[in-house]
Design a protein around this motif. Structure first.
Motif, PDB file in Angstrom:
ATOM      1  N   TYR A  81       0.801  -1.426   0.012  1.00 52.57           N
ATOM      2  CA  TYR A  81       0.047  -0.067   0.100  1.00 52.57           C
ATOM      3  C   TYR A  81       0.906   1.451   0.110  1.00 52.57           C
ATOM      4  O   TYR A  81       0.605   2.082  -0.779  1.00 52.57           O
ATOM      5  CB  TYR A  81      -0.924  -0.080   1.434  1.00 52.57           C
ATOM      6  CG  TYR A  81      -1.601   1.447   1.500  1.00 52.57           C
ATOM      7  CD1 TYR A  81      -2.820   1.768   0.710  1.00 52.57           C
ATOM      8  CD2 TYR A  81      -1.173   2.317   2.424  1.00 52.57           C
ATOM      9  CE1 TYR A  81      -3.408   2.857   0.923  1.00 52.57           C
ATOM     10  CE2 TYR A  81      -1.584   3.398   2.303  1.00 52.57           C
ATOM     11  CZ  TYR A  81      -2.745   3.740   1.799  1.00 52.57           C
ATOM     12  OH  TYR A  81      -3.379   4.975   1.941  1.00 52.57           O
ATOM     13  N   SER A  82       1.938   1.350   0.677  1.00 55.68           N
ATOM     14  CA  SER A  82       2.738   2.492   0.951  1.00 55.68           C
ATOM     15  C   SER A  82       3.580   2.694  -0.343  1.00 55.68           C
ATOM     16  O   SER A  82       3.511   3.844  -0.988  1.00 55.68           O
ATOM     17  CB  SER A  82       3.747   2.248   2.141  1.00 55.68           C
ATOM     18  OG  SER A  82       3.088   2.131   3.300  1.00 55.68           O
ATOM     19  N   MET A  83       4.095   1.538  -1.179  1.00 50.75           N
ATOM     20  CA  MET A  83       4.730   1.663  -2.146  1.00 50.75           C
ATOM     21  C   MET A  83       3.980   2.132  -3.216  1.00 50.75           C
ATOM     22  O   MET A  83       4.330   3.172  -3.968  1.00 50.75           O
ATOM     23  CB  MET A  83       5.282   0.282  -2.674  1.00 50.75           C
ATOM     24  CG  MET A  83       6.209  -0.225  -1.727  1.00 50.75           C
ATOM     25  SD  MET A  83       7.738   0.597  -1.340  1.00 50.75           S
ATOM     26  CE  MET A  83       7.312   1.426  -0.033  1.00 50.75           C
ATOM     27  N   LEU A  84       2.672   1.960  -3.517  1.00 50.46           N
ATOM     28  CA  LEU A  84       1.703   2.173  -4.589  1.00 50.46           C
ATOM     29  C   LEU A  84       1.505   3.727  -4.044  1.00 50.46           C
ATOM     30  O   LEU A  84       1.215   4.483  -4.972  1.00 50.46           O
ATOM     31  CB  LEU A  84       0.539   1.445  -4.493  1.00 50.46           C
ATOM     32  CG  LEU A  84       0.869  -0.211  -4.977  1.00 50.46           C
ATOM     33  CD1 LEU A  84      -0.700  -0.956  -4.756  1.00 50.46           C
ATOM     34  CD2 LEU A  84       1.255  -0.178  -6.426  1.00 50.46           C
ATOM     35  N   ARG A  85       1.079   4.129  -2.927  1.00 47.68           N
ATOM     36  CA  ARG A  85       0.682   5.331  -2.433  1.00 47.68           C
ATOM     37  C   ARG A  85       1.786   6.633  -2.782  1.00 47.68           C
ATOM     38  O   ARG A  85       1.490   7.618  -3.005  1.00 47.68           O
ATOM     39  CB  ARG A  85       0.250   5.301  -0.916  1.00 47.68           C
ATOM     40  CG  ARG A  85      -0.215   6.727  -0.513  1.00 47.68           C
ATOM     41  CD  ARG A  85      -1.529   7.160  -1.363  1.00 47.68           C
ATOM     42  NE  ARG A  85      -2.830   6.524  -0.576  1.00 47.68           N
ATOM     43  CZ  ARG A  85      -4.037   6.436  -1.312  1.00 47.68           C
ATOM     44  NH1 ARG A  85      -3.992   7.047  -2.418  1.00 47.68           N
ATOM     45  NH2 ARG A  85      -5.109   5.930  -0.828  1.00 47.68           N
ATOM     46  N   LEU A  86       2.820   5.963  -2.601  1.00 45.37           N
ATOM     47  CA  LEU A  86       4.179   6.971  -2.689  1.00 45.37           C
ATOM     48  C   LEU A  86       4.457   6.918  -4.188  1.00 45.37           C
ATOM     49  O   LEU A  86       5.471   7.729  -4.629  1.00 45.37           O
ATOM     50  CB  LEU A  86       5.463   6.342  -2.173  1.00 45.37           C
ATOM     51  CG  LEU A  86       5.306   6.609  -0.535  1.00 45.37           C
ATOM     52  CD1 LEU A  86       6.391   5.910   0.364  1.00 45.37           C
ATOM     53  CD2 LEU A  86       5.395   8.142  -0.161  1.00 45.37           C
ATOM     54  N   GLY A  87       3.949   6.006  -5.128  1.00 43.23           N
ATOM     55  CA  GLY A  87       4.047   6.276  -6.581  1.00 43.23           C
ATOM     56  C   GLY A  87       5.294   5.296  -6.857  1.00 43.23           C
ATOM     57  O   GLY A  87       6.018   5.653  -8.316  1.00 43.23           O
TER      58      GLY A  87
END
Length: 323
Positions: A81-87
């Protein structure tokens, strides 16, 4: 990137009340009950974007392994989730040699240690996690044995992802020299540095330069520990934001301890603003934990040198997200 309630369309398709888009549950949900992510019908993939990253799953014929794997998958989703949210780039290594893959491997309990047969670590995009880390008793034993104030599954995921993104975002980029100025020369012999750390421990004044004692081992570990810590900060502040938390102590009149978490850190460019909100929040979290008779939830003290390293991580992330 959102949490939704679904209603059944037929025996395997689902939709939300607000949309006619159709989804099906990830195969790791329908087959094993370890996933709660869905797949759009148009994807024509059996697994969700998180489970597509799996290389080796535990032997499910062994009693208890499914439950331990479910714990692993839950924490892995927080990382992804964090990786995707950070782009940041999140691609299966099966489809892209520069991508990411996870192996969940198990040893017998007697060999669960930092030098056992299954090593938690990273190698060219492959992150291996020892399944025993999902057993709270084994994890606590290792935490005590290694004299670590903080040891969690999510912490392992975040740390090892730091090694992966160092390879992908820093190693062959214009950021490398700036990274070496802050973290040290990564060309130092890693095996020798690791052996020195396990034999002698960290330097006496490690708190002045590093976010953790293990970060003092080698520049690679300093980066990975700082990366993991950055993700701790961003994700916790996002939770505070969504709960609308405001920290305003009624004891004393120090205005620096007042913080209203009214911004989403995943979208914030100003790292100084992030750190100004982080310190009051952790003070409150630790105080609440102590009132319940628990140790500090945040057992760290950030030096100015450690904050500068965290800011560099933030800059790498923001630059990568803009590309």
């Amino acid at each position: 990137m959102s949490l939704k309630s679904f209603e059944p369309v037929d025996n395997h398709l689902w939709k939300t009340s607000a949309s006619e888009n159709l989804y099906y549950m990830c195969a790791n949900s329908t087959s094993h009950g370890v996933c709660n992510w869905v797949v759009e019908v148009s994807d024509q993939e059996p697994f969700c974007v998180c489970c597509r990253l799996n290389g080796t799953i535990p032997d499910l014929s062994v009693a208890g392994n499914r439950d331990l794997w479910q714990v692993m998958e839950t924490e892995k989703r927080r990382l992804i989730y964090s990786m995707l949210r950070l782009g940041l780039p999140v691609e299966p290594r099966k489809k892209n040699p520069s991508g990411l893959e996870f192996d969940f491997l198990a040893d017998t309990p007697s060999s669960f240690n930092e030098r056992g047969r299954v090593m938690t670590g990273h190698n060219q995009g492959l992150i291996t996690i020892n399944l025993a880390e999902a057993d709270p008793a084994e994890r606590e034993r290792m935490r005590s044995e290694m004299a670590e104030p903080y040891r969690t599954i999510l912490g392992h995921f975040r740390h090892e992802s730091g090694h992966y993104y160092w390879d992908r975002l820093v190693q062959n980029s214009t950021l490398l020299e700036g990274c070496r100025e802050l973290f040290g020369d990564d060309r130092e012999d890693y095996a020798q540095a690791l052996e020195r750390h396990y034999e002698n421990g960290p330097p006496e004044n490690w708190q002045e330069q590093y976010v953790s004692s293990y970060a003092s081992t080698h520049p690679w570990e300093d980066w990975a520990e700082s990366w993991a810590h950055y993700l701790h900060i961003i994700d916790t502040l996002e939770t505070a934001y969504h709960f609308g938390l405001k920290v305003r102590p009624r004891v004393g009149s120090d205005e620096s301890m007042v913080a209203e978490h009214d911004f989403n850190p995943y979208w914030e460019d100003d790292f100084q603003l992030i750190i100004e909100h982080w310190l009051p929040l952790t003070f409150a979290l630790n105080s609440l934990n102590r009132s319940m008779g628990h140790d500090h939830s945040y057992p760290f003290v950030l030096s100015q040198a450690a904050i500068e390293k965290l800011e560099f991580v933030h800059r790498v992330v923001r630059l990568s997200a803009l590309e």
